[in-house]
Design an enzyme around this catalytic site. Structure first.
Site, PDB file in Angstrom:
ATOM      1  N   ASP A 185       0.861  -1.184   0.000  1.00 46.45           N
ATOM      2  CA  ASP A 185       0.000   0.000   0.000  1.00 46.45           C
ATOM      3  C   ASP A 185       0.896   1.231   0.000  1.00 46.45           C
ATOM      4  O   ASP A 185       1.575   1.514   0.988  1.00 46.45           O
ATOM      5  CB  ASP A 185      -0.896  -0.025   1.238  1.00 46.45           C
ATOM      6  CG  ASP A 185      -1.875   1.139   1.285  1.00 46.45           C
ATOM      7  OD1 ASP A 185      -1.728   2.087   0.473  1.00 46.45           O
ATOM      8  OD2 ASP A 185      -2.783   1.118   2.135  1.00 46.45           O
TER       9      ASP A 185
ATOM     10  N   TYR B 223      -8.436  15.611  -6.719  1.00 50.01           N
ATOM     11  CA  TYR B 223      -7.700  14.965  -7.815  1.00 50.01           C
ATOM     12  C   TYR B 223      -6.944  15.984  -8.661  1.00 50.01           C
ATOM     13  O   TYR B 223      -5.778  15.787  -8.997  1.00 50.01           O
ATOM     14  CB  TYR B 223      -8.680  14.173  -8.675  1.00 50.01           C
ATOM     15  CG  TYR B 223      -8.053  13.400  -9.805  1.00 50.01           C
ATOM     16  CD1 TYR B 223      -7.310  12.245  -9.550  1.00 50.01           C
ATOM     17  CD2 TYR B 223      -8.231  13.801 -11.126  1.00 50.01           C
ATOM     18  CE1 TYR B 223      -6.747  11.519 -10.590  1.00 50.01           C
ATOM     19  CE2 TYR B 223      -7.676  13.071 -12.171  1.00 50.01           C
ATOM     20  CZ  TYR B 223      -6.934  11.940 -11.901  1.00 50.01           C
ATOM     21  OH  TYR B 223      -6.379  11.230 -12.926  1.00 50.01           O
TER      22      TYR B 223
ATOM     23  N   LYS C 121      -2.904  16.145  -9.138  1.00 48.31           N
ATOM     24  CA  LYS C 121      -2.248  16.016 -10.437  1.00 48.31           C
ATOM     25  C   LYS C 121      -1.421  17.254 -10.765  1.00 48.31           C
ATOM     26  O   LYS C 121      -0.393  17.160 -11.439  1.00 48.31           O
ATOM     27  CB  LYS C 121      -3.277  15.718 -11.521  1.00 48.31           C
ATOM     28  CG  LYS C 121      -3.895  14.335 -11.394  1.00 48.31           C
ATOM     29  CD  LYS C 121      -2.820  13.257 -11.262  1.00 48.31           C
ATOM     30  CE  LYS C 121      -3.365  11.861 -11.193  1.00 48.31           C
ATOM     31  NZ  LYS C 121      -2.305  10.841 -11.002  1.00 48.31           N
TER      32      LYS C 121
END
Length: 280
Positions: free
Chosen positions: A44, A136, A140
Protein backbone atom coordinates in the site's frame (compact mmCIF):
# COMPACT_ATOMS: atom_id res chain seq x y z
CA UNK A 1 -1.35 -3.88 -16.78
CA UNK A 2 -0.63 -2.10 -20.06
CA UNK A 3 2.50 -0.42 -18.71
CA UNK A 4 3.79 -3.72 -17.33
CA UNK A 5 3.16 -5.68 -20.53
CA UNK A 6 4.93 -3.11 -22.70
CA UNK A 7 7.88 -2.85 -20.32
CA UNK A 8 8.22 -6.63 -20.04
CA UNK A 9 8.07 -7.00 -23.83
CA UNK A 10 10.91 -4.47 -24.04
CA UNK A 11 13.05 -6.59 -21.71
CA UNK A 12 12.42 -5.15 -18.26
CA UNK A 13 11.94 -7.34 -15.21
CA UNK A 14 8.74 -6.11 -13.56
CA UNK A 15 7.56 -5.93 -9.98
CA UNK A 16 3.80 -5.51 -10.45
CA UNK A 17 2.34 -3.80 -7.42
CA UNK A 18 -1.36 -3.46 -6.63
CA UNK A 19 -3.23 -3.60 -3.34
CA UNK A 20 -5.52 -5.97 -5.26
CA UNK A 21 -2.99 -8.81 -5.34
CA UNK A 22 -5.22 -11.01 -7.49
CA UNK A 23 -5.18 -8.43 -10.28
CA UNK A 24 -1.41 -8.03 -9.97
CA UNK A 25 -0.97 -11.79 -10.18
CA UNK A 26 -3.02 -11.93 -13.40
CA UNK A 27 -0.61 -9.48 -15.01
CA UNK A 28 2.41 -11.41 -13.76
CA UNK A 29 1.03 -14.62 -15.27
CA UNK A 30 0.53 -12.86 -18.62
CA UNK A 31 4.14 -11.70 -18.58
CA UNK A 32 5.48 -15.11 -17.57
CA UNK A 33 3.42 -16.81 -20.28
CA UNK A 34 5.09 -14.53 -22.83
CA UNK A 35 8.54 -15.48 -21.55
CA UNK A 36 9.09 -12.34 -19.49
CA UNK A 37 10.24 -11.85 -15.90
CA UNK A 38 7.81 -10.56 -13.27
CA UNK A 39 6.88 -10.81 -9.62
CA UNK A 40 3.79 -9.78 -7.68
CA UNK A 41 3.66 -7.22 -4.88
CA UNK A 42 0.70 -5.90 -2.89
CA UNK A 43 2.16 -3.00 -0.91
CA UNK A 44 0.00 0.00 0.00
CA UNK A 45 1.83 3.11 -1.21
CA UNK A 46 -0.36 5.50 0.79
CA UNK A 47 2.29 5.37 3.54
CA UNK A 48 6.06 5.80 3.56
CA UNK A 49 6.37 2.34 5.10
CA UNK A 50 4.46 0.75 2.21
CA UNK A 51 6.62 2.56 -0.35
CA UNK A 52 9.79 1.51 1.45
CA UNK A 53 8.70 -2.12 1.54
CA UNK A 54 7.91 -1.97 -2.18
CA UNK A 55 11.33 -0.60 -3.10
CA UNK A 56 13.07 -3.12 -0.85
CA UNK A 57 11.11 -5.93 -2.52
CA UNK A 58 12.33 -4.81 -5.93
CA UNK A 59 15.96 -4.68 -4.81
CA UNK A 60 15.64 -8.12 -3.19
CA UNK A 61 14.00 -9.70 -6.24
CA UNK A 62 16.08 -8.09 -9.00
CA UNK A 63 19.22 -6.68 -7.35
CA UNK A 64 18.69 -3.14 -8.66
CA UNK A 65 16.01 -0.67 -9.65
CA UNK A 66 16.27 1.22 -12.93
CA UNK A 67 12.68 2.30 -13.59
CA UNK A 68 9.87 3.56 -11.38
CA UNK A 69 6.37 4.10 -12.76
CA UNK A 70 4.15 5.95 -10.29
CA UNK A 71 0.71 4.85 -11.40
CA UNK A 72 -1.41 4.17 -8.30
CA UNK A 73 -4.60 6.19 -8.11
CA UNK A 74 -8.05 6.63 -6.62
CA UNK A 75 -10.94 9.01 -7.20
CA UNK A 76 -13.21 10.54 -4.55
CA UNK A 77 -15.16 13.03 -6.64
CA UNK A 78 -17.27 15.68 -4.91
CA UNK A 79 -17.70 19.40 -5.33
CA UNK A 80 -15.75 21.70 -3.03
CA UNK A 81 -18.75 22.46 -0.80
CA UNK A 82 -19.41 18.74 -0.20
CA UNK A 83 -15.86 17.35 -0.01
CA UNK A 84 -14.75 15.88 3.32
CA UNK A 85 -11.25 15.74 4.77
CA UNK A 86 -11.25 11.99 4.14
CA UNK A 87 -12.16 12.53 0.48
CA UNK A 88 -9.25 14.93 0.11
CA UNK A 89 -6.67 13.10 2.20
CA UNK A 90 -7.18 9.67 0.63
CA UNK A 91 -6.60 11.07 -2.87
CA UNK A 92 -3.70 13.26 -1.76
CA UNK A 93 -1.94 10.48 0.13
CA UNK A 94 -2.10 7.97 -2.72
CA UNK A 95 -1.38 10.28 -5.64
CA UNK A 96 0.94 12.90 -4.19
CA UNK A 97 2.57 11.39 -1.13
CA UNK A 98 2.79 7.94 -2.70
CA UNK A 99 4.56 9.48 -5.67
CA UNK A 100 6.82 11.55 -3.40
CA UNK A 101 7.77 8.71 -1.06
CA UNK A 102 8.36 6.15 -3.84
CA UNK A 103 10.38 8.58 -5.94
CA UNK A 104 12.53 9.78 -3.08
CA UNK A 105 13.37 6.24 -2.02
CA UNK A 106 14.03 5.12 -5.60
CA UNK A 107 16.17 8.16 -6.37
CA UNK A 108 18.34 7.39 -3.35
CA UNK A 109 18.83 3.82 -4.62
CA UNK A 110 19.59 5.06 -8.15
CA UNK A 111 22.10 7.58 -6.81
CA UNK A 112 23.74 4.85 -4.74
CA UNK A 113 24.03 2.52 -7.74
CA UNK A 114 25.62 5.21 -9.90
CA UNK A 115 23.71 3.90 -12.92
CA UNK A 116 21.00 6.55 -13.11
CA UNK A 117 17.48 5.62 -14.10
CA UNK A 118 14.06 6.78 -15.17
CA UNK A 119 11.13 7.92 -13.03
CA UNK A 120 7.75 8.26 -14.75
CA UNK A 121 4.92 9.99 -12.93
CA UNK A 122 1.23 10.07 -13.78
CA UNK A 123 -0.55 13.38 -14.02
CA UNK A 124 -3.74 14.41 -15.83
CA UNK A 125 -5.35 17.22 -17.75
CA UNK A 126 -7.59 17.44 -14.67
CA UNK A 127 -4.96 19.73 -13.17
CA UNK A 128 -6.18 22.38 -15.61
CA UNK A 129 -9.34 22.34 -13.48
CA UNK A 130 -12.28 19.93 -13.54
CA UNK A 131 -15.73 20.04 -11.96
CA UNK A 132 -16.00 17.90 -8.83
CA UNK A 133 -12.29 17.10 -8.60
CA UNK A 134 -10.69 19.55 -6.16
CA UNK A 135 -8.66 16.73 -4.60
CA UNK A 136 -7.70 14.96 -7.82
CA UNK A 137 -6.92 18.10 -9.84
CA UNK A 138 -4.81 19.49 -6.98
CA UNK A 139 -2.95 16.18 -6.71
CA UNK A 140 -2.25 16.02 -10.44
CA UNK A 141 -1.07 19.63 -10.48
CA UNK A 142 1.29 18.84 -7.61
CA UNK A 143 2.66 15.82 -9.46
CA UNK A 144 3.29 17.93 -12.56
CA UNK A 145 5.22 20.46 -10.46
CA UNK A 146 7.21 17.72 -8.73
CA UNK A 147 8.12 16.30 -12.14
CA UNK A 148 9.61 19.61 -13.27
CA UNK A 149 11.50 20.05 -9.99
CA UNK A 150 12.91 16.52 -9.78
CA UNK A 151 14.12 16.64 -13.38
CA UNK A 152 16.22 19.66 -12.42
CA UNK A 153 17.48 18.20 -9.14
CA UNK A 154 18.24 14.63 -10.21
CA UNK A 155 19.87 15.15 -13.61
CA UNK A 156 23.35 15.21 -12.04
CA UNK A 157 22.79 11.60 -10.94
CA UNK A 158 21.73 10.49 -14.42
CA UNK A 159 18.09 10.22 -13.35
CA UNK A 160 15.46 11.37 -15.82
CA UNK A 161 12.00 12.35 -14.59
CA UNK A 162 9.01 12.65 -16.89
CA UNK A 163 5.26 12.19 -16.62
CA UNK A 164 2.33 11.04 -18.69
CA UNK A 165 -1.28 12.21 -18.71
CA UNK A 166 -2.91 8.95 -19.85
CA UNK A 167 -6.34 8.27 -21.26
CA UNK A 168 -8.01 4.91 -20.79
CA UNK A 169 -11.12 3.13 -19.58
CA UNK A 170 -10.25 1.50 -16.26
CA UNK A 171 -11.85 0.58 -12.98
CA UNK A 172 -10.77 3.97 -11.64
CA UNK A 173 -12.09 5.98 -14.59
CA UNK A 174 -15.42 4.20 -14.23
CA UNK A 175 -15.94 6.13 -10.98
CA UNK A 176 -15.45 9.51 -12.72
CA UNK A 177 -18.62 11.57 -12.25
CA UNK A 178 -17.64 14.97 -13.68
CA UNK A 179 -18.88 13.90 -17.11
CA UNK A 180 -22.42 14.09 -15.74
CA UNK A 181 -22.02 17.86 -15.81
CA UNK A 182 -21.24 17.93 -19.55
CA UNK A 183 -22.88 16.82 -22.74
CA UNK A 184 -19.87 14.73 -23.69
CA UNK A 185 -20.00 10.97 -23.91
CA UNK A 186 -16.71 9.35 -22.94
CA UNK A 187 -15.87 6.51 -25.35
CA UNK A 188 -14.04 3.33 -24.42
CA UNK A 189 -10.28 3.70 -24.81
CA UNK A 190 -8.00 0.70 -24.40
CA UNK A 191 -5.74 1.66 -21.45
CA UNK A 192 -2.92 -0.60 -22.63
CA UNK A 193 -2.24 1.90 -25.44
CA UNK A 194 -0.43 4.13 -22.92
CA UNK A 195 2.21 1.50 -22.26
CA UNK A 196 4.36 2.10 -25.32
CA UNK A 197 5.12 5.67 -24.20
CA UNK A 198 6.02 4.43 -20.72
CA UNK A 199 8.40 1.88 -22.20
CA UNK A 200 9.91 4.53 -24.49
CA UNK A 201 10.47 7.03 -21.67
CA UNK A 202 12.04 4.23 -19.60
CA UNK A 203 14.59 3.41 -22.28
CA UNK A 204 17.84 4.94 -23.50
CA UNK A 205 15.95 6.15 -26.57
CA UNK A 206 14.66 8.93 -24.30
CA UNK A 207 18.06 9.90 -22.89
CA UNK A 208 17.55 13.53 -24.01
CA UNK A 209 14.09 13.83 -22.43
CA UNK A 210 13.51 14.95 -18.85
CA UNK A 211 11.11 17.31 -17.11
CA UNK A 212 8.45 16.73 -19.76
CA UNK A 213 4.80 15.69 -19.62
CA UNK A 214 3.08 13.89 -22.49
CA UNK A 215 -0.61 13.24 -23.04
CA UNK A 216 -1.21 9.77 -24.41
CA UNK A 217 -3.79 7.07 -24.97
CA UNK A 218 -5.72 5.91 -28.00
CA UNK A 219 -4.54 7.79 -31.08
CA UNK A 220 -3.12 10.70 -29.07
CA UNK A 221 0.48 11.70 -28.39
CA UNK A 222 0.74 15.28 -27.14
CA UNK A 223 3.29 17.44 -25.42
CA UNK A 224 1.85 19.21 -22.38
CA UNK A 225 3.47 22.64 -22.47
CA UNK A 226 5.02 23.75 -19.19
CA UNK A 227 3.03 26.57 -17.54
CA UNK A 228 4.42 29.97 -18.38
CA UNK A 229 3.47 33.64 -18.20
CA UNK A 230 1.47 34.94 -21.14
CA UNK A 231 0.98 38.56 -22.11
CA UNK A 232 2.93 40.82 -19.74
CA UNK A 233 2.68 44.59 -19.25
CA UNK A 234 5.15 46.73 -17.33
CA UNK A 235 4.67 50.09 -15.66
CA UNK A 236 7.68 51.84 -14.20
CA UNK A 237 5.92 53.24 -11.15
CA UNK A 238 3.93 50.07 -10.45
CA UNK A 239 0.22 49.36 -10.73
CA UNK A 240 -2.65 51.00 -8.86
CA UNK A 241 -6.15 49.50 -8.75
CA UNK A 242 -7.33 52.08 -11.30
CA UNK A 243 -4.36 51.33 -13.57
CA UNK A 244 -5.20 47.64 -13.49
CA UNK A 245 -8.86 48.26 -14.23
CA UNK A 246 -8.02 50.48 -17.18
CA UNK A 247 -5.96 47.79 -18.93
CA UNK A 248 -7.85 44.65 -17.92
CA UNK A 249 -10.63 44.80 -20.53
CA UNK A 250 -8.40 46.15 -23.30
CA UNK A 251 -5.32 43.99 -22.79
CA UNK A 252 -6.18 40.82 -20.89
CA UNK A 253 -9.78 39.61 -20.96
CA UNK A 254 -9.65 38.75 -24.66
CA UNK A 255 -6.54 36.68 -23.86
CA UNK A 256 -8.50 34.34 -21.55
CA UNK A 257 -8.40 30.88 -23.10
CA UNK A 258 -10.60 27.81 -22.68
CA UNK A 259 -11.12 26.83 -19.06
CA UNK A 260 -10.62 23.41 -17.48
CA UNK A 261 -9.76 19.92 -18.65
CA UNK A 262 -12.79 19.79 -20.96
CA UNK A 263 -11.67 23.05 -22.63
CA UNK A 264 -14.92 24.95 -22.10
CA UNK A 265 -14.79 28.40 -23.74
CA UNK A 266 -14.26 31.06 -21.08
CA UNK A 267 -17.75 31.17 -19.50
CA UNK A 268 -17.63 34.33 -17.38
CA UNK A 269 -17.60 37.17 -19.91
CA UNK A 270 -20.98 38.35 -18.55
CA UNK A 271 -19.79 38.19 -14.93
CA UNK A 272 -20.18 35.89 -11.93
CA UNK A 273 -23.13 36.63 -9.63
CA UNK A 274 -25.01 34.96 -6.78
CA UNK A 275 -28.28 33.18 -7.64
CA UNK A 276 -30.99 35.63 -8.66
CA UNK A 277 -28.59 38.56 -8.97
CA UNK A 278 -27.75 40.18 -12.32
CA UNK A 279 -25.39 43.00 -13.25
CA UNK A 280 -26.92 46.44 -12.83
Amino acid sequence: RGHSLHLAKSGAAILVNDIDSEEAEKVVKEILNEGGVAKTSSQDISSREGCSLLIDECITEFGNIDILVNNAGVLKDKTLLKMTDEDFDSVWNIHVKGTFWSSQLVALKMKESGKGGSIINTTSGAHFGNFGQTNYSAAKGAIASMTYTWAIELAKYGIRVNAIGPTGSTRMSATFVSSKNTNQNIPYIDPTSNGSLVAYLSSDLAKKISGQIFGCGGERLALMVQPHYGKTLKKDEGWSIRDIDEVMEKEFIHEFKNLGMLAIPYPFHEGVFPPGVAED
